[in-house]
Design a protein around this motif. Structure first.
Motif, PDB file in Angstrom:
ATOM      1  N   LYS A  52      -3.283  61.405  34.079  1.00 17.36           N
ATOM      2  CA  LYS A  52      -2.698  62.598  33.480  1.00 17.36           C
ATOM      3  C   LYS A  52      -1.566  63.133  34.359  1.00 17.36           C
ATOM      4  O   LYS A  52      -1.586  62.992  35.575  1.00 17.36           O
ATOM      5  N   GLY A  53      -0.602  63.787  33.711  1.00 21.13           N
ATOM      6  CA  GLY A  53       0.458  64.457  34.451  1.00 21.13           C
ATOM      7  C   GLY A  53      -0.042  65.773  35.016  1.00 21.13           C
ATOM      8  O   GLY A  53      -1.165  66.209  34.737  1.00 21.13           O
ATOM      9  N   ARG A  54       0.774  66.429  35.812  1.00 18.73           N
ATOM     10  CA  ARG A  54       0.374  67.706  36.403  1.00 18.73           C
ATOM     11  C   ARG A  54       0.096  68.762  35.338  1.00 18.73           C
ATOM     12  O   ARG A  54      -0.714  69.666  35.540  1.00 18.73           O
ATOM     13  N   ASP A  55       0.786  68.634  34.212  1.00 24.51           N
ATOM     14  CA  ASP A  55       0.582  69.598  33.123  1.00 24.51           C
ATOM     15  C   ASP A  55      -0.567  69.188  32.204  1.00 24.51           C
ATOM     16  O   ASP A  55      -0.811  69.822  31.180  1.00 24.51           O
ATOM     17  N   GLY A  56      -1.273  68.137  32.559  1.00 27.09           N
ATOM     18  CA  GLY A  56      -2.398  67.678  31.761  1.00 27.09           C
ATOM     19  C   GLY A  56      -2.024  66.710  30.657  1.00 27.09           C
ATOM     20  O   GLY A  56      -2.906  66.254  29.911  1.00 27.09           O
ATOM     21  N   SER A  57      -0.748  66.388  30.535  1.00 24.09           N
ATOM     22  CA  SER A  57      -0.304  65.472  29.484  1.00 24.09           C
ATOM     23  C   SER A  57      -0.740  64.045  29.802  1.00 24.09           C
ATOM     24  O   SER A  57      -0.855  63.650  30.966  1.00 24.09           O
ATOM     25  N   ASN A  58      -0.988  63.268  28.761  1.00 24.28           N
ATOM     26  CA  ASN A  58      -1.450  61.893  28.912  1.00 24.28           C
ATOM     27  C   ASN A  58      -0.270  60.972  29.216  1.00 24.28           C
ATOM     28  O   ASN A  58       0.726  60.971  28.501  1.00 24.28           O
ATOM     29  N   SER A  59      -0.403  60.182  30.256  1.00 26.82           N
ATOM     30  CA  SER A  59       0.665  59.238  30.614  1.00 26.82           C
ATOM     31  C   SER A  59       0.616  57.977  29.757  1.00 26.82           C
ATOM     32  O   SER A  59       1.569  57.205  29.757  1.00 26.82           O
ATOM     33  N   HIS A  60      -0.499  57.764  29.050  1.00 27.93           N
ATOM     34  CA  HIS A  60      -0.726  56.548  28.253  1.00 27.93           C
ATOM     35  C   HIS A  60      -0.650  55.286  29.114  1.00 27.93           C
ATOM     36  O   HIS A  60      -0.485  54.191  28.597  1.00 27.93           O
ATOM     37  N   ASN A  61      -0.765  55.448  30.435  1.00 27.25           N
ATOM     38  CA  ASN A  61      -0.716  54.310  31.354  1.00 27.25           C
ATOM     39  C   ASN A  61      -2.110  53.733  31.485  1.00 27.25           C
ATOM     40  O   ASN A  61      -2.936  54.226  32.244  1.00 27.25           O
ATOM     41  N   LEU A  62      -2.385  52.662  30.749  1.00 19.23           N
ATOM     42  CA  LEU A  62      -3.717  52.061  30.729  1.00 19.23           C
ATOM     43  C   LEU A  62      -3.928  51.035  31.827  1.00 19.23           C
ATOM     44  O   LEU A  62      -5.063  50.622  32.077  1.00 19.23           O
TER      45      LEU A  62
END
Length: 322
Positions: free
Chosen positions: A214-224
């Motif tokens: 997750k990013g610092r803002d809680g967003s999903n990086s979609h990096n699996l």
């Protein structure tokens, strides 16, 4: 000599034998699984024999309700004898139901975390026993069909066997594959790496999607796949805590990872990384075997976890379907 749970030499309607099988199932023993699978095979054979009997004229001088009853009992016992020798159906059921234990172990291994994913949580204890509830369902279906006698067509037993096979794969595994399967297939066409191998690595890196970066803002990086953002990366970035192994010792660090707009983009970038980086050339060449693929990734330096190849191999071989 028959063991307590061996019903192959007993009459199919033996209530005591079926009760002993149910008792063993409470402990989830492999022996009970084998016996239940053999009973399913016996019912399948009996269903075929019943169909053949129904297609044969039975209005001769010596035919009566009593003769039909004893013929039915003979067919049931014959089915038991044939199932004891085996026609292959019991073996298939045992393999399917045995995946329950393998899935539990693979989940525990996956939860140990990869070297590039987030902080490693405590892994649940792996179980080598079978699911007693699943065995109870199978045995209940076997007992119910056996007690029904000649009027039972065997359809309920067949349906129960199908349900048991479907239930052998953990729900989180089915959901993970259903969610990402199409993206894996597309990446497979681009690299030649089996989709199952890539799904296994995504499962290991992301903890079956439960520990996505997750990013610092809680967003999903979609990096699996835990791919880090090096100096040449021009896209979005997400910073996360990860565990790296230096000289065999785990260290916690904050690293920069690539961020994508979708899971599809994550698979595409992973495929591009393996296809364009010379150090993964041997990995692509060994993509026909799960163990060779996993060890090739570890030798190429994909992850620093010294047990990475073993974890990935176990997930691919024992957890994923297909």
């Amino acid at each position: 000599m028959n063991t307590q749970n061996d019903l192959s030499g007993k009459l199919a309607l033996d209530v005591q034998g079926m009760g002993a099988l149910r008792q063993s199932a409470k402990a989830g023993s492999p022996e009970a699984l084998k016996s239940a699978a053999t009973q399913f095979e016996a019912m399948f054979v009996n269903m075929m024999m019943k169909s053949m009997r129904d297609a044969t004229p039975q209005d001769g001088m010596l035919d009566s309700q009593q003769s039909k009853m004893f013929t039915t009992m003979l067919d049931q016992q014959t089915s038991q004898s044939i199932a004891k020798k085996g026609i292959g159906l019991a073996d298939v059921l045992i393999r399917q139901l045995s995946q329950q234990a393998a899935n539990t172990q693979a989940l525990a291994i996956g939860n140990e975390g990869a070297a590039t994913d987030g902080a490693t949580p405590a892994a649940p204890a792996a179980s080598s026993r079978f699911d007693p509830a699943l065995l109870q369902r199978a045995i209940a279906a076997a007992g119910g069909a056996g007690a029904a006698g000649a009027s039972t067509s065997g359809t309920s037993a067949t349906d129960a066997a199908s349900d048991a096979a479907k239930g052998s794969t953990a729900p989180h595994v089915r959901n993970f594959q259903a969610k990402l399967g199409a993206h894996a297939e597309e990446a497979s066409r681009a690299t030649g790496i089996p989709a199952k191998f890539m799904l296994g690595q995504a499962a290991l890196e992301s903890g079956w999607g439960k520990r996505e970066i997750k990013g610092r803002d809680g967003s999903n990086s979609h990096n699996l796949f835990g791919i880090k953002a090096g100096p040449d990366w021009k896209g979005k970035v997400a910073e996360a805590v990860t565990t790296e192994y230096v000289n065999g010792k785990a260290q916690t660090r904050v690293e920069r990872f690539r961020a994508y707009d979708s899971y599809g983009d994550s698979f595409k970038d992973y495929a591009k990384l393996l296809a364009s980086n010379p150090r993964y050339e041997k990995v692509l060449a060994s993509a026909g075997d799960a163990s060779s693929f996993a060890h090739g990734l570890q030798r190429a330096g994909y992850a620093t976890d010294p047990h990475y190849a073993r974890k990935l191999t176990n997930i691919i071989k024992h957890s994923l379907v297909g």
